[in-house]
Enzyme design. Structure first.
Site, mmCIF file in Angstrom:
data_model
loop_
_atom_site.group_PDB
_atom_site.id
_atom_site.type_symbol
_atom_site.label_atom_id
_atom_site.label_comp_id
_atom_site.label_asym_id
_atom_site.label_seq_id
_atom_site.Cartn_x
_atom_site.Cartn_y
_atom_site.Cartn_z
ATOM 1 N N GLY A 39 38.086 -4.866 -0.492
ATOM 2 C CA GLY A 39 37.733 -3.718 0.170
ATOM 3 C C GLY A 39 36.681 -3.734 1.285
ATOM 4 O O GLY A 39 35.762 -4.700 0.939
ATOM 5 N N ASN A 43 33.789 -6.586 0.744
ATOM 6 C CA ASN A 43 33.877 -7.790 1.482
ATOM 7 C C ASN A 43 32.724 -8.254 2.303
ATOM 8 O O ASN A 43 32.173 -9.633 2.295
ATOM 9 C CB ASN A 43 35.007 -8.000 2.321
ATOM 10 C CG ASN A 43 36.452 -8.114 1.634
ATOM 11 O OD1 ASN A 43 36.393 -8.404 0.355
ATOM 12 N ND2 ASN A 43 37.542 -7.593 2.162
ATOM 13 N N PRO A 186 35.505 -2.665 16.698
ATOM 14 C CA PRO A 186 36.903 -2.635 16.865
ATOM 15 C C PRO A 186 37.791 -3.915 17.170
ATOM 16 O O PRO A 186 37.176 -4.763 17.907
ATOM 17 C CB PRO A 186 37.341 -1.497 17.739
ATOM 18 C CG PRO A 186 36.020 -1.708 18.731
ATOM 19 C CD PRO A 186 34.910 -2.234 17.855
ATOM 20 N N ASN A 187 39.038 -4.170 16.722
ATOM 21 C CA ASN A 187 39.608 -5.089 17.220
ATOM 22 C C ASN A 187 40.231 -4.676 18.749
ATOM 23 O O ASN A 187 40.201 -3.722 18.946
ATOM 24 C CB ASN A 187 40.541 -5.798 16.577
ATOM 25 C CG ASN A 187 41.673 -4.771 15.854
ATOM 26 O OD1 ASN A 187 41.894 -3.936 16.387
ATOM 27 N ND2 ASN A 187 42.020 -5.089 14.763
ATOM 28 N N GLU A 190 42.280 -1.515 18.325
ATOM 29 C CA GLU A 190 41.699 -0.332 17.714
ATOM 30 C C GLU A 190 40.736 0.168 19.026
ATOM 31 O O GLU A 190 40.742 1.509 19.145
ATOM 32 C CB GLU A 190 40.589 -0.565 16.437
ATOM 33 C CG GLU A 190 41.410 -0.936 15.373
ATOM 34 C CD GLU A 190 40.556 -1.669 14.374
ATOM 35 O OE1 GLU A 190 41.120 -1.932 13.053
ATOM 36 O OE2 GLU A 190 39.417 -2.487 14.715
ATOM 37 N N LEU A 225 38.429 -10.265 19.114
ATOM 38 C CA LEU A 225 39.557 -10.587 19.746
ATOM 39 C C LEU A 225 40.329 -11.928 18.939
ATOM 40 O O LEU A 225 40.998 -12.693 19.832
ATOM 41 C CB LEU A 225 39.248 -11.314 21.256
ATOM 42 C CG LEU A 225 38.306 -10.527 22.048
ATOM 43 C CD1 LEU A 225 37.810 -11.094 23.153
ATOM 44 C CD2 LEU A 225 39.071 -9.231 22.574
ATOM 45 N N SER A 250 43.935 -18.861 6.514
ATOM 46 C CA SER A 250 44.201 -17.435 6.086
ATOM 47 C C SER A 250 43.277 -16.559 6.749
ATOM 48 O O SER A 250 41.907 -16.938 6.831
ATOM 49 C CB SER A 250 43.763 -17.053 4.717
ATOM 50 O OG SER A 250 43.883 -15.712 4.439
ATOM 51 N N ASP A 256 35.815 -8.773 8.089
ATOM 52 C CA ASP A 256 34.461 -8.452 7.423
ATOM 53 C C ASP A 256 33.404 -9.635 7.450
ATOM 54 O O ASP A 256 32.382 -9.417 7.303
ATOM 55 C CB ASP A 256 34.752 -7.984 5.979
ATOM 56 C CG ASP A 256 35.709 -6.857 6.056
ATOM 57 O OD1 ASP A 256 35.583 -5.986 6.639
ATOM 58 O OD2 ASP A 256 36.656 -6.727 5.031
ATOM 59 N N VAL A 280 31.021 -14.286 15.431
ATOM 60 C CA VAL A 280 32.264 -15.054 15.714
ATOM 61 C C VAL A 280 32.289 -16.207 14.752
ATOM 62 O O VAL A 280 33.460 -16.631 14.439
ATOM 63 C CB VAL A 280 32.316 -15.563 17.241
ATOM 64 C CG1 VAL A 280 33.461 -16.496 17.561
ATOM 65 C CG2 VAL A 280 32.485 -14.490 18.201
HETATM 66 N N1 LIG Z 1 43.220 -17.349 14.363
HETATM 67 C C1 LIG Z 1 41.659 -17.478 14.650
HETATM 68 N N2 LIG Z 1 41.056 -18.594 14.920
HETATM 69 C C2 LIG Z 1 39.614 -18.785 15.167
HETATM 70 N N3 LIG Z 1 38.828 -17.432 14.904
HETATM 71 C C3 LIG Z 1 39.558 -16.411 14.335
HETATM 72 C C4 LIG Z 1 40.958 -16.287 14.193
HETATM 73 N N4 LIG Z 1 41.245 -15.046 13.872
HETATM 74 C C5 LIG Z 1 40.086 -14.424 13.784
HETATM 75 N N5 LIG Z 1 38.864 -14.946 13.856
HETATM 76 C C6 LIG Z 1 37.559 -14.844 14.046
HETATM 77 O O1 LIG Z 1 37.258 -13.586 13.234
HETATM 78 C C7 LIG Z 1 36.875 -12.596 14.051
HETATM 79 C C8 LIG Z 1 37.346 -11.561 13.833
HETATM 80 O O2 LIG Z 1 38.891 -11.449 13.730
HETATM 81 P P1 LIG Z 1 39.749 -10.168 14.229
HETATM 82 O O3 LIG Z 1 39.604 -9.868 15.929
HETATM 83 O O4 LIG Z 1 41.386 -10.851 14.109
HETATM 84 O O5 LIG Z 1 39.387 -8.995 13.412
HETATM 85 P P2 LIG Z 1 40.120 -8.047 12.801
HETATM 86 O O6 LIG Z 1 41.442 -7.693 13.569
HETATM 87 O O7 LIG Z 1 39.295 -6.902 12.541
HETATM 88 O O8 LIG Z 1 40.535 -8.613 11.355
HETATM 89 P P3 LIG Z 1 40.783 -8.006 9.897
HETATM 90 O O9 LIG Z 1 42.215 -8.261 9.951
HETATM 91 O O10 LIG Z 1 39.797 -8.889 9.043
HETATM 92 O O11 LIG Z 1 40.372 -6.616 9.953
HETATM 93 C C9 LIG Z 1 37.197 -13.247 15.584
HETATM 94 O O12 LIG Z 1 36.232 -12.688 16.665
HETATM 95 C C10 LIG Z 1 37.138 -14.707 15.494
HETATM 96 O O13 LIG Z 1 35.676 -15.029 15.578
HETATM 97 MG MG LIG Z 2 39.566 -5.363 11.089
#
Ligand SMILES: Nc1ncnc2c1ncn2[C@@H]1O[C@H](COP(=O)(O)OP(=O)(O)OP(=O)(O)O)[C@@H](O)[C@H]1O
Ligand SMILES: [Mg+2]
Length: 310
Positions: A39, A43, A186-187, A190, A225, A250, A256, A280
């Site tokens: 959760g 996490n 946000p990603n 979002e 991103l 993975s 988190d 990051v």
């Molecule tokens: N494929 C990847 N390679 C390298 N770094 C990554 C990768 N995916 C995610 N990250 C790292 O993790 C951070 C958060 O990932 P992401 O942007 O995918 O968040 P999210 O969509 O909120 O993820 P979550 O599914 O955990 O909610 C990124 O800013 C980056 O630093």
């Molecule tokens: Mg997320």
């Protein structure tokens, strides 16, 4: 030192196992399962602990599964406080088929939370929050909790002069964005949903982030991103931090882990650009391991040194 409190409304016990070959109408003989506490906020607390910090992990839980969740967190020496509910804490289930290494993940909806239960949590929070505390909320809302719950948390952090950090999605995020937030993560999707833009390109990311900050009561926006790292945006600065290329296993818990790294940096008095670099690094570190293991400190520190050297 400022306290870090994490908040999880819809935690889960993540039960994982393996089986050789998956097909219908036959008994599938699985290996002994492993159990993890899961959760969003949980996490974040687990990742903070792995990074050498400490936090108070507050979450909704109930029933025998709720007791088991508490045990799992005790085993990891995570300081915790439960908002008791009548419904039973959910159990998610993941099976890896060892014949082809494909994982099947089954997510359950979570128990119904009564109005008196979520109202009680808000009252408790209001009483317990101190000025300068970091309150980190992450994850989805369970059935029964209104979409404006995080917005109400935002209002009360403003009243108590605590610092609200939010990582949410869907309607709960849309509602929360109308309230007071110290830092939002946000990603891209979002951010797009909040700005009413179906897909954001590199060309318009910075101007959308700027517009968002102008229109909302949010001090720091960190847009993650994925493999491209993250953008930090405040009224005065914009910093884009690329993510290092690693052997990815993975991406579970990357967001988190990133939030955990950023709040640790804030508590440690680091600058905002150092904060996003460490975020990051921690997000990317989480992708180097399988399953729900989150980031480890050694990888995160190494990746952060690499990012700083760029
Ligand atoms: N494929 C990847 N390679 C390298 N770094 C990554 C990768 N995916 C995610 N990250 C790292 O993790 C951070 C958060 O990932 P992401 O942007 O995918 O968040 P999210 O969509 O909120 O993820 P979550 O599914 O955990 O909610 C990124 O800013 C980056 O630093
Ligand atoms: Mg997320």
């Amino acid at each position: 030192m400022a306290r870090i409190i994490t908040l999880t409304l819809n935690p889960a016990i993540d039960k994982s196992t393996t089986v050789t070959g998956i097909g219908p109408n036959t008994k599938l003989r699985c290996t002994e399962p492993t159990y993890d506490a899961g959760g969003g906020g949980i996490n974040v607390s687990r990742a903070i602990h792995k990074l050498g910090g400490s936090s108070l992990c507050k979450y909704f839980a109930g029933g025998p599964t709720g007791v088991f969740l508490k045990q799992l967190l005790d085993d990891q020496q995570i300081e915790q406080e439960v908002f008791e509910i009548e419904g039973w804490t959910r159990e998610n289930f993941a099976v890896t088929d060892t014949s082809n290494n494909q994982q099947y993940r089954f997510g359950m909806p979570g128990p119904m939370v009564k109005e008196a239960e979520w109202q009680n949590a808000l009252q408790q929070l209001e009483m317990q929050l101190n000025k300068g505390d970091y309150l980190v909320a992450s994850g989805k809302l369970p059935p029964g909790v209104p979409n404006d719950f995080y917005a109400q948390v935002g209002d009360l952090t403003k009243k108590k002069e605590a610092l609200f950090i939010l990582d949410a999605s869907g309607e709960a995020l849309m509602e929360a964005a109308k309230s007071h937030i110290y830092m939002l993560k946000p990603n891209l999707a979002e951010l797009g949903a909040m700005c009413g833009v179906p897909s954001i390109t590199d060309l318009d990311l910075k101007s959308l982030a700027k517009q968002f900050l102008e229109k909302h009561d949010c001090k720091i926006l960190v847009v993650s991103l994925g493999p491209k790292g993250a953008l930090l945006a405040t009224k005065n600065e914009m910093v884009q931090v690329p993510a290092p290329v690693v052997h990815q296993q993975s991406t579970i818990g990357a967001g988190d882990s990133m939030v955990a790294g950023m709040v640790m940096s804030l508590v440690g008095g680091k600058s905002l650009s150092e904060m996003v670099m460490y975020g990051v690094a921690c997000g990317t570190a989480a992708t180097m391991h399988q399953g729900t293991q989150l980031c480890n400190k050694e990888d995160a520190d190494k990746l952060c040194d690499w990012i700083k050297a760029q």
